[in-house]
Write a protein that holds these residues in place. Sequence first.
Motif: not given
Length: 57
Positions: A36-37, A39-41, A43-44, A48
């Motif tokens: 998740q970390e 993916i989130e980084k 995505k910024k 994707i």
Amino acid sequence: MIPNDPVMLLSFINMKLRDQYDSLDALCDDLDISKQEIIEKLKKIDYIYDNEKNQFK
């Protein structure tokens, strides 16, 4: 240790996915990092994960 900079992280993760791992789950499990970390980084910076291609794009 994985890069903190999102662009460097993108390069690192995609290289590992291309050369060593058949999925993001396998990479995260093996390196003991949070999926998740990652993916989130990424995505910024508008990347994707694509399961079919096994890369962030």
